[in-house]
Design a protein around this motif. Structure first.
Motif, PDB file in Angstrom:
ATOM      1  N   CYS A 105       0.796  -0.626   0.065  1.00 34.67           N
ATOM      2  CA  CYS A 105       0.228   0.218   0.040  1.00 34.67           C
ATOM      3  C   CYS A 105       0.578   1.212  -0.007  1.00 34.67           C
ATOM      4  O   CYS A 105       0.583   2.478  -0.499  1.00 34.67           O
ATOM      5  CB  CYS A 105      -0.985   0.034   1.102  1.00 34.67           C
ATOM      6  N   LEU A 106       2.488   1.473   0.112  1.00 31.93           N
ATOM      7  CA  LEU A 106       2.876   2.635   0.281  1.00 31.93           C
ATOM      8  C   LEU A 106       2.564   3.307  -1.005  1.00 31.93           C
ATOM      9  O   LEU A 106       2.419   4.667  -1.155  1.00 31.93           O
ATOM     10  CB  LEU A 106       4.219   2.018   0.966  1.00 31.93           C
ATOM     11  N   PRO A 107       3.474   2.595  -2.215  1.00 26.58           N
ATOM     12  CA  PRO A 107       3.688   3.586  -2.681  1.00 26.58           C
ATOM     13  C   PRO A 107       2.248   3.578  -3.727  1.00 26.58           C
ATOM     14  O   PRO A 107       2.082   4.808  -4.160  1.00 26.58           O
ATOM     15  CB  PRO A 107       3.848   2.739  -4.534  1.00 26.58           C
ATOM     16  N   LEU A 108       0.989   3.453  -3.129  1.00 31.14           N
ATOM     17  CA  LEU A 108      -0.365   3.989  -3.621  1.00 31.14           C
ATOM     18  C   LEU A 108      -0.851   4.774  -2.740  1.00 31.14           C
ATOM     19  O   LEU A 108      -0.750   6.646  -3.035  1.00 31.14           O
ATOM     20  CB  LEU A 108      -1.915   2.761  -3.394  1.00 31.14           C
ATOM     21  N   MET A 109      -0.350   4.779  -1.238  1.00 32.18           N
ATOM     22  CA  MET A 109      -0.576   5.785  -0.623  1.00 32.18           C
ATOM     23  C   MET A 109       0.418   6.727  -0.418  1.00 32.18           C
ATOM     24  O   MET A 109      -0.394   8.503  -1.160  1.00 32.18           O
ATOM     25  CB  MET A 109      -0.653   5.401   0.643  1.00 32.18           C
ATOM     26  N   THR A 110       1.719   7.085  -1.665  1.00 27.01           N
ATOM     27  CA  THR A 110       2.591   7.789  -1.578  1.00 27.01           C
ATOM     28  C   THR A 110       2.138   7.992  -2.827  1.00 27.01           C
ATOM     29  O   THR A 110       2.042   9.979  -3.385  1.00 27.01           O
ATOM     30  CB  THR A 110       3.857   7.522  -1.303  1.00 27.01           C
ATOM     31  N   VAL A 165       2.764   2.105   7.237  1.00 33.47           N
ATOM     32  CA  VAL A 165       2.725   2.570   6.293  1.00 33.47           C
ATOM     33  C   VAL A 165       2.455   3.960   5.879  1.00 33.47           C
ATOM     34  O   VAL A 165       2.786   4.477   5.498  1.00 33.47           O
ATOM     35  CB  VAL A 165       1.860   1.188   5.169  1.00 33.47           C
ATOM     36  N   ALA A 166       0.699   3.874   6.782  1.00 33.83           N
ATOM     37  CA  ALA A 166       0.577   5.779   6.315  1.00 33.83           C
ATOM     38  C   ALA A 166       0.964   6.405   7.120  1.00 33.83           C
ATOM     39  O   ALA A 166       1.367   7.466   6.721  1.00 33.83           O
ATOM     40  CB  ALA A 166      -0.864   5.314   7.047  1.00 33.83           C
ATOM     41  N   ASP A 167       1.797   5.709   8.393  1.00 34.74           N
ATOM     42  CA  ASP A 167       2.901   6.737   8.684  1.00 34.74           C
ATOM     43  C   ASP A 167       4.012   6.895   8.301  1.00 34.74           C
ATOM     44  O   ASP A 167       4.563   8.451   8.762  1.00 34.74           O
ATOM     45  CB  ASP A 167       3.303   5.878  10.789  1.00 34.74           C
ATOM     46  N   TRP A 168       4.534   6.228   7.436  1.00 38.80           N
ATOM     47  CA  TRP A 168       5.868   6.346   6.397  1.00 38.80           C
ATOM     48  C   TRP A 168       5.427   6.911   5.366  1.00 38.80           C
ATOM     49  O   TRP A 168       6.526   7.533   5.009  1.00 38.80           O
ATOM     50  CB  TRP A 168       6.657   5.104   6.652  1.00 38.80           C
ATOM     51  N   ALA A 169       4.605   7.068   5.161  1.00 35.57           N
ATOM     52  CA  ALA A 169       3.957   7.493   3.462  1.00 35.57           C
ATOM     53  C   ALA A 169       4.184   9.171   3.826  1.00 35.57           C
ATOM     54  O   ALA A 169       4.515  10.206   3.144  1.00 35.57           O
ATOM     55  CB  ALA A 169       2.864   7.268   2.988  1.00 35.57           C
ATOM     56  N   LEU A 170       3.614   9.312   5.166  1.00 33.91           N
ATOM     57  CA  LEU A 170       2.910  11.475   4.940  1.00 33.91           C
ATOM     58  C   LEU A 170       4.604  11.620   5.516  1.00 33.91           C
ATOM     59  O   LEU A 170       4.799  12.691   5.466  1.00 33.91           O
ATOM     60  CB  LEU A 170       2.592  10.990   6.946  1.00 33.91           C
ATOM     61  N   GLY A 244      17.448  10.325  -0.786  1.00 32.09           N
ATOM     62  CA  GLY A 244      16.966   9.820  -2.132  1.00 32.09           C
ATOM     63  C   GLY A 244      16.083  10.765  -2.447  1.00 32.09           C
ATOM     64  O   GLY A 244      15.388  11.276  -3.436  1.00 32.09           O
ATOM     65  N   VAL A 245      14.380  10.924  -1.092  1.00 29.80           N
ATOM     66  CA  VAL A 245      13.768  11.475  -1.261  1.00 29.80           C
ATOM     67  C   VAL A 245      13.573  13.147  -1.962  1.00 29.80           C
ATOM     68  O   VAL A 245      12.346  13.217  -2.315  1.00 29.80           O
ATOM     69  CB  VAL A 245      12.658  11.541   0.269  1.00 29.80           C
ATOM     70  N   ARG A 246      15.131  13.200  -1.011  1.00 30.42           N
ATOM     71  CA  ARG A 246      15.026  14.706  -1.650  1.00 30.42           C
ATOM     72  C   ARG A 246      15.326  15.351  -3.274  1.00 30.42           C
ATOM     73  O   ARG A 246      15.161  16.359  -3.640  1.00 30.42           O
ATOM     74  CB  ARG A 246      16.290  15.917  -0.307  1.00 30.42           C
ATOM     75  N   VAL A 247      15.641  13.731  -3.307  1.00 30.86           N
ATOM     76  CA  VAL A 247      16.568  14.900  -4.705  1.00 30.86           C
ATOM     77  C   VAL A 247      15.097  14.049  -5.989  1.00 30.86           C
ATOM     78  O   VAL A 247      15.494  14.481  -7.115  1.00 30.86           O
ATOM     79  CB  VAL A 247      17.764  13.394  -5.431  1.00 30.86           C
ATOM     80  N   LYS A 252       8.171   8.774  -6.063  1.00 29.98           N
ATOM     81  CA  LYS A 252       9.409   8.022  -6.895  1.00 29.98           C
ATOM     82  C   LYS A 252      10.602   6.669  -5.749  1.00 29.98           C
ATOM     83  O   LYS A 252      10.578   5.507  -6.271  1.00 29.98           O
ATOM     84  CB  LYS A 252      10.140   8.444  -7.848  1.00 29.98           C
ATOM     85  N   ALA A 253      10.532   7.902  -4.898  1.00 32.66           N
ATOM     86  CA  ALA A 253      11.125   7.115  -3.650  1.00 32.66           C
ATOM     87  C   ALA A 253       9.920   5.593  -3.398  1.00 32.66           C
ATOM     88  O   ALA A 253      10.674   4.231  -2.761  1.00 32.66           O
ATOM     89  CB  ALA A 253      11.598   7.699  -2.475  1.00 32.66           C
ATOM     90  N   ALA A 254       8.992   5.961  -3.451  1.00 29.18           N
ATOM     91  CA  ALA A 254       8.414   4.905  -2.546  1.00 29.18           C
ATOM     92  C   ALA A 254       8.502   3.616  -3.214  1.00 29.18           C
ATOM     93  O   ALA A 254       7.883   2.585  -2.695  1.00 29.18           O
ATOM     94  CB  ALA A 254       6.652   5.641  -2.299  1.00 29.18           C
ATOM     95  N   LEU A 255       8.386   3.938  -4.844  1.00 27.89           N
ATOM     96  CA  LEU A 255       8.356   2.589  -5.627  1.00 27.89           C
ATOM     97  C   LEU A 255       9.191   1.331  -5.186  1.00 27.89           C
ATOM     98  O   LEU A 255       9.424  -0.062  -5.436  1.00 27.89           O
ATOM     99  CB  LEU A 255       8.436   3.170  -7.602  1.00 27.89           C
ATOM    100  N   SER A 256      10.805   2.074  -4.240  1.00 25.96           N
ATOM    101  CA  SER A 256      11.645   0.962  -4.138  1.00 25.96           C
ATOM    102  C   SER A 256      10.897   0.334  -3.141  1.00 25.96           C
ATOM    103  O   SER A 256      11.861  -0.768  -3.213  1.00 25.96           O
ATOM    104  CB  SER A 256      12.616   1.872  -3.472  1.00 25.96           C
ATOM    105  N   ASN A 257      10.351   0.654  -2.371  1.00 22.02           N
ATOM    106  CA  ASN A 257       9.662  -0.566  -1.379  1.00 22.02           C
ATOM    107  C   ASN A 257       9.137  -1.214  -1.884  1.00 22.02           C
ATOM    108  O   ASN A 257       9.369  -2.680  -1.512  1.00 22.02           O
ATOM    109  CB  ASN A 257       7.945   0.375  -0.298  1.00 22.02           C
TER     110      ASN A 257
END
Length: 306
Positions: A105-110, A165-170, A244-247, A252-257
């Motif tokens: 769910c992480l990439p979708l939430m993000t 997962v929601a916590d990390w996405a936020l 990674g998130v900064r750049v 896109k970073a969430a996809l690496s999950n």
């Protein structure tokens, strides 16, 4: 692809590898180390190791830290105190396969959060890439058998993992949203101040856990587990992820999950002697293909950037 993006994606891969080991530790020591004890001592050790290197930068950048203000407390609550405490709690009552499934769910939430909070709706390629990677992940989870998916059951631990997962996405989205306040702060100093704010937030829950009689033995294996989570899953992974998130952005970073179950399978093969089956290769190949589709720009856009 620019060199800065290459380093960012390499950092995201390194973070996912470290967190794959963290997932193995969480499962292996679920019955040995209570969740808030693992979270608290992990961050205490990481802070102890980091503080000598960041004390000076924290003082020199005190004005930038003051400007960031309450935003640092929010990020510490989400990224330091919240996510891993929830993950370790979920590992007490749910199966590893369920944790992996909920993580999809992480990439979708993000993706949705990036559109709503940042106005950065991912391009169509990214959505297709996410879908292809999700298919590969389902192949891994089901071991190539549809009946494995239809027979899954969910419990309280799965709901806790969904909150994690929601916590990390936020957390990832806010890193991007508040970049103007965070970029002036060096990465090590930012991680240090988040730890300084996050550890006291975990302490009340740890003390309550102790009051309930939940303790762990200071054995070599338990201390080694805490040491791994402090050095690799905390210091190394968080520095790499934040950069990674900064750049490249949170979406896109969430996809690496999606690579986490692939690396977990490889680590299980290397460390535990678990064999790699055809479904591992098939699922892993689909995940990598989805990540390439979702993150790489068309060749025509890369002229002069190789």
């Amino acid at each position: 692809m620019r060199s800065s993006s290459r380093y960012a994606y390499a950092g995201l891969l390194l973070a996912v590898i470290c967190w794959s080991g963290n997932a193995l530790v969480a499962r292996a020591f679920a019955g040995e180390i209570p969740p808030f004890a693992l979270s608290f001592w992990r961050w205490c050790l990481a802070l102890t190791l980091l503080l000598p290197f960041v004390a000076g930068p924290l003082w020199r950048h005190r004005q930038q830290l003051k400007d960031a203000g309450w935003r640092l407390l929010v990020l510490a609550g989400l990224g330091i105190a919240g996510y891993n405490s929830l993950l370790y709690s979920a590992a007490q009552t749910t199966a590893a396969i369920n944790i992996t499934l909920v993580n999809t769910c992480l990439p979708l939430m993000t993706f949705i959060g990036a559109g709503l909070l940042l106005g950065e709706w991912p391009q169509r390629r990214a959505w297709w890439g996410m879908g292809l990677a999700a298919v590969g992940l389902l192949v891994l989870i089901s071991q190539g058998r549809w009946a494995s998916l239809t027979g899954l059951a969910f419990n309280q631990g799965d709901l806790i993992m969904l909150l994690a997962v929601a916590d990390w996405a936020l957390y990832s989205l806010l890193l991007r949203r508040w970049a103007q306040f965070l970029l002036p702060i060096p990465p090590l100093a930012l991680l240090g101040v988040l730890m300084l704010l996050g550890v006291p937030l975990i302490l009340p829950f740890y003390l309550y856990e102790l009051a309930q009689g939940a303790r762990f033995e200071a054995s070599v294996s338990n201390l080694a587990a805490i040491g791994y989570t402090a050095v690799f899953a905390s210091l190394v992974a968080y520095l790499a992820w934040n950069h990674g998130v900064r750049v490249v952005g949170a979406a896109k970073a969430a996809l690496s999950n999606y690579l986490m179950p692939v690396f977990t399978a490889v680590l299980g093969w290397l460390l535990l002697g678990e064999g790699l089956q055809l479904f591992h290769w098939l699922g892993g190949g689909l995940i990598f293909a989805g990540l390439l589709l979702g993150t790489l720009r068309p060749r025509s856009l890369l002229n002069g950037q190789r």
